[in-house]
Design a protein around this motif. Structure first.
Motif, mmCIF file in Angstrom:
data_model
loop_
_atom_site.group_PDB
_atom_site.id
_atom_site.type_symbol
_atom_site.label_atom_id
_atom_site.label_comp_id
_atom_site.label_asym_id
_atom_site.label_seq_id
_atom_site.Cartn_x
_atom_site.Cartn_y
_atom_site.Cartn_z
ATOM 1 N N MET A 1 0.993 -1.270 0.058
ATOM 2 C CA MET A 1 0.199 -0.626 0.480
ATOM 3 C C MET A 1 0.720 1.176 0.123
ATOM 4 S SD MET A 1 -3.242 0.519 2.280
ATOM 5 C CE MET A 1 -3.553 1.660 2.568
ATOM 6 N N SER A 2 0.358 2.345 -0.482
ATOM 7 C CA SER A 2 0.530 3.737 -0.824
ATOM 8 C C SER A 2 1.009 4.194 0.352
ATOM 9 C CB SER A 2 0.877 3.883 -1.983
ATOM 10 O OG SER A 2 -0.508 4.895 -1.640
ATOM 11 N N GLU A 3 2.138 5.730 0.900
ATOM 12 C CA GLU A 3 2.063 6.035 1.981
ATOM 13 C C GLU A 3 1.204 7.278 1.139
ATOM 14 O OE1 GLU A 3 5.670 7.222 3.195
ATOM 15 O OE2 GLU A 3 7.102 5.832 2.067
ATOM 16 N N HIS A 4 0.542 7.634 2.791
ATOM 17 C CA HIS A 4 -0.504 9.064 2.687
ATOM 18 C C HIS A 4 0.465 9.552 2.524
ATOM 19 C CE1 HIS A 4 -3.574 6.231 4.175
ATOM 20 N NE2 HIS A 4 -2.894 5.452 5.224
ATOM 21 N N THR A 5 -0.295 10.634 1.605
ATOM 22 C CA THR A 5 0.280 11.843 1.390
ATOM 23 C C THR A 5 -0.764 12.932 1.209
ATOM 24 O OG1 THR A 5 -1.292 12.530 -0.838
ATOM 25 C CG2 THR A 5 0.910 11.190 -0.457
ATOM 26 N N LYS A 6 0.048 14.341 1.856
ATOM 27 C CA LYS A 6 -1.115 15.694 2.114
ATOM 28 C C LYS A 6 -1.447 15.926 1.255
ATOM 29 C CE LYS A 6 -1.519 19.616 5.312
ATOM 30 N NZ LYS A 6 0.029 20.359 5.680
ATOM 31 N N PRO A 7 -3.322 16.433 1.028
ATOM 32 C CA PRO A 7 -3.403 17.222 -0.174
ATOM 33 C C PRO A 7 -2.839 18.965 -0.308
ATOM 34 C CG PRO A 7 -5.611 16.202 0.699
ATOM 35 C CD PRO A 7 -3.987 16.227 2.033
ATOM 36 N N SER A 8 -1.982 19.229 -1.187
ATOM 37 C CA SER A 8 -1.916 20.635 -0.715
ATOM 38 C C SER A 8 -2.846 21.584 -1.012
ATOM 39 C CB SER A 8 -1.032 21.023 -2.466
ATOM 40 O OG SER A 8 -2.392 20.668 -3.735
ATOM 41 N N ASP A 9 -2.419 22.482 -1.011
ATOM 42 C CA ASP A 9 -3.787 23.830 -0.234
ATOM 43 C C ASP A 9 -4.226 24.108 -1.299
ATOM 44 O OD1 ASP A 9 -3.103 24.537 2.314
ATOM 45 O OD2 ASP A 9 -2.037 25.830 1.314
ATOM 46 N N GLU A 10 -3.429 24.024 -3.217
ATOM 47 C CA GLU A 10 -4.535 24.347 -4.459
ATOM 48 C C GLU A 10 -5.452 22.976 -4.610
ATOM 49 O OE1 GLU A 10 -2.929 23.624 -8.811
ATOM 50 O OE2 GLU A 10 -1.834 25.064 -7.692
ATOM 51 N N THR A 11 -5.174 21.726 -3.956
ATOM 52 C CA THR A 11 -6.513 20.702 -3.926
ATOM 53 C C THR A 11 -6.769 20.503 -3.308
ATOM 54 O OG1 THR A 11 -3.880 18.717 -4.373
ATOM 55 C CG2 THR A 11 -6.291 17.299 -3.559
ATOM 56 N N ARG A 12 -7.560 21.086 -2.002
ATOM 57 C CA ARG A 12 -7.701 21.072 -1.383
ATOM 58 C C ARG A 12 -9.453 23.054 -1.706
ATOM 59 N NH1 ARG A 12 -8.114 18.549 3.408
ATOM 60 N NH2 ARG A 12 -5.910 17.700 4.530
ATOM 61 N N ALA A 13 -8.688 23.224 -2.287
ATOM 62 C CA ALA A 13 -9.255 24.845 -3.270
ATOM 63 C C ALA A 13 -10.507 24.429 -3.670
ATOM 64 C CB ALA A 13 -8.061 25.264 -2.950
ATOM 65 N N GLU A 14 -9.043 23.314 -4.627
ATOM 66 C CA GLU A 14 -10.425 23.355 -5.866
ATOM 67 C C GLU A 14 -11.008 21.700 -5.220
ATOM 68 O OE1 GLU A 14 -11.785 22.062 -9.444
ATOM 69 O OE2 GLU A 14 -10.010 23.715 -8.566
ATOM 70 N N GLU A 15 -11.381 21.037 -4.286
ATOM 71 C CA GLU A 15 -12.354 20.255 -3.930
ATOM 72 C C GLU A 15 -13.252 20.798 -3.090
ATOM 73 O OE1 GLU A 15 -9.950 17.923 -1.226
ATOM 74 O OE2 GLU A 15 -9.436 16.782 -2.799
ATOM 75 N N ALA A 16 -12.921 22.043 -2.654
ATOM 76 C CA ALA A 16 -13.995 22.877 -2.076
ATOM 77 C C ALA A 16 -14.913 23.568 -2.950
ATOM 78 C CB ALA A 16 -13.713 23.842 -0.876
ATOM 79 N N ARG A 17 -14.518 23.642 -4.089
ATOM 80 C CA ARG A 17 -15.053 24.686 -5.252
ATOM 81 C C ARG A 17 -15.927 23.715 -5.718
ATOM 82 N NH1 ARG A 17 -15.381 25.064 -11.166
ATOM 83 N NH2 ARG A 17 -13.163 23.647 -10.790
ATOM 84 N N GLN A 18 -15.652 22.640 -6.133
ATOM 85 C CA GLN A 18 -16.152 20.810 -6.457
ATOM 86 C C GLN A 18 -17.399 20.900 -6.056
ATOM 87 O OE1 GLN A 18 -15.855 19.779 -10.033
ATOM 88 N NE2 GLN A 18 -14.378 20.691 -10.851
ATOM 89 N N ALA A 19 -17.252 20.921 -4.798
ATOM 90 C CA ALA A 19 -18.087 20.523 -3.919
ATOM 91 C C ALA A 19 -18.889 21.996 -3.702
ATOM 92 C CB ALA A 19 -17.775 20.673 -1.837
ATOM 93 N N GLY A 20 -19.136 22.901 -4.191
ATOM 94 C CA GLY A 20 -20.277 23.651 -3.913
ATOM 95 C C GLY A 20 -21.135 23.578 -5.552
ATOM 96 N N LYS A 21 -20.486 23.550 -6.254
ATOM 97 C CA LYS A 21 -21.262 23.139 -7.408
ATOM 98 C C LYS A 21 -22.594 22.166 -7.402
ATOM 99 C CE LYS A 21 -18.323 23.206 -11.244
ATOM 100 N NZ LYS A 21 -18.294 22.528 -12.380
#
Length: 68
Positions: free
Chosen positions: A1-21
């Motif tokens: 299993m691959s190691e866990h990564t920490k999403p970047s601020d850019e990734t979190r911002a895009e996820e938040a933008r998509q969640a609001g659609k």
């Protein structure tokens, strides 16, 4: 299993933008698509199996189901 990564601020911002659609079911079937669907038939064995599954589900008991 691959190691866990920490999403970047850019990734979190895009996820938040998509969640609001708004979400929708997409376009309706065209008249040609609707006509083609109406011409299809269901195998009797498939119909029977679906009815049996629906009946089982209607009377299922367990976690989150009434009557437990």
């Amino acid at each position: 299993m691959s190691e866990h990564t920490k999403p970047s601020d850019e990734t979190r911002a895009e996820e938040a933008r998509q969640a609001g659609k708004a979400h929708d079911a997409g376009r309706e079937a065209t008249p040609e698509e609707a006509a083609a669907a109406e011409k299809q038939s269901v195998d009797p064995a498939t119909r029977k199996a679906e009815e049996e599954m629906l009946e089982r589900g209607a009377h299922q008991q367990g976690e989150g189901k009434p009557g437990v």
